[in-house]
Design an enzyme around this catalytic site. Structure first.
Site: not given
Ligand code: PGA
Length: 248
Positions: A9, A11, A94, A96, A166, A172, A212
């Site tokens: 992803n 982003k 997601h 976010e 997640e 992140g 992460s």
């Molecule tokens: P990250 O993001 O690997 O940077 O923690 C994962 C995601 O949000 O899909």
């Protein structure tokens, strides 16, 4: 047998030239893998990346999708537009989108149903916040997100759903759930799908872990019985790291 599946992803990163270079490098470095591999670039780079991955083993995903096919929806991207570009999978729900853009379970459900009706695979993200985890609500929160996200989805259509667990506190942040903690929630998700559908549906459901994931923790996570792949954010922006996860 569940096919392992690693998705990147990207982003809100990568201009066209960067996306082109990253997609080409990922195609090159993940050649010959037994895993399914998918990249989800930002909308502005989808068309470019679709030409690069066409005919390769790398699949194309979108990071979001409108809950409508067309009309007065300023700033939204229709499933018809995504299909036109060659997108095969859509990431929905997601954290976010849920937390920063206020997407509700019912909006996410409308998107899931619409995406499936257009033949897409859906990567449905679920996960608890730190506060929910600390107060012992992780399983309940994830269960509710699954039930509402999949409302009206038949068992036939569920075959085109991947669930990504997640935990919000691990995205992140550099903090990962331990493989044991993640596997426990994955097992819970599988049981919940068993209750909602059937044991066959539960057994064949692909469940990715996200939060992460890096080259150095991927094999521990992917070695767990109920962890069938990964949804990777930060580490998907470097072909070397992403390929190391795919090859973990
Ligand atoms: P990250 O993001 O690997 O940077 O923690 C994962 C995601 O949000 O899909």
């Amino acid at each position: 047998m569940r096919k392992r599946f690693v998705a990147g992803n990207w982003k809100m990163h990568m201009n066209i030239a960067e996306a082109e270079a990253l997609a080409s490098a990922i195609v090159e470095r993940t050649k010959g893998t037994d895993f399914r591999v998918l990249v989800a670039p930002p909308f502005t780079a989808l068309h470019t990346v679709s030409k690069i991955v066409a005919g390769s083993h790398v699949e194309l995903g979108a990071q979001n999708m409108a809950a409508a096919e067309k009309g007065a929806h300023t700033g939204e991207i229709s499933p018809l537009m995504l299909a036109d570009i060659g997108v095969s999978s859509v990431i929905l729900g997601h954290s976010e989108r849920r937390h920063d853009y206020g997407e509700s379970d019912s909006l996410i459900n409308s998107k899931v149903v619409l995406a499936l009706s257009h033949g897409f695979e859906v990567i449905l993200c679920v996960g608890e916040t730190l506060e929910e985890r600390d107060t012992g609500k992780a399983e309940r929160v994830v269960g509710t997100q699954l039930e509402s996200g999949l409302a009206g989805v038949s068992e036939d259509l569920l075959a085109r759903v991947v669930v990504a667990y997640e935990p919000v506190w691990a995205i992140g942040t550099g903090r990962t759930a331990t493989p044991e903690d993640a596997d426990a929630i994955h097992a819970h998700i599988r049981r919940a799908i068993g209750d909602m559908y059937s044991s066959a549906a539960a057994e064949s459901l692909v469940i990715q872990y996200g939060g992460s994931v890096k080259p150095d923790n991927a094999s521990g996570l992917l070695g767990k019985e109920n962890i069938d792949g990964a949804l990777v954010g930060g580490a998907s922006l470097k072909a070397e790291d992403f390929a190391a996860i795919v090859n973990a």
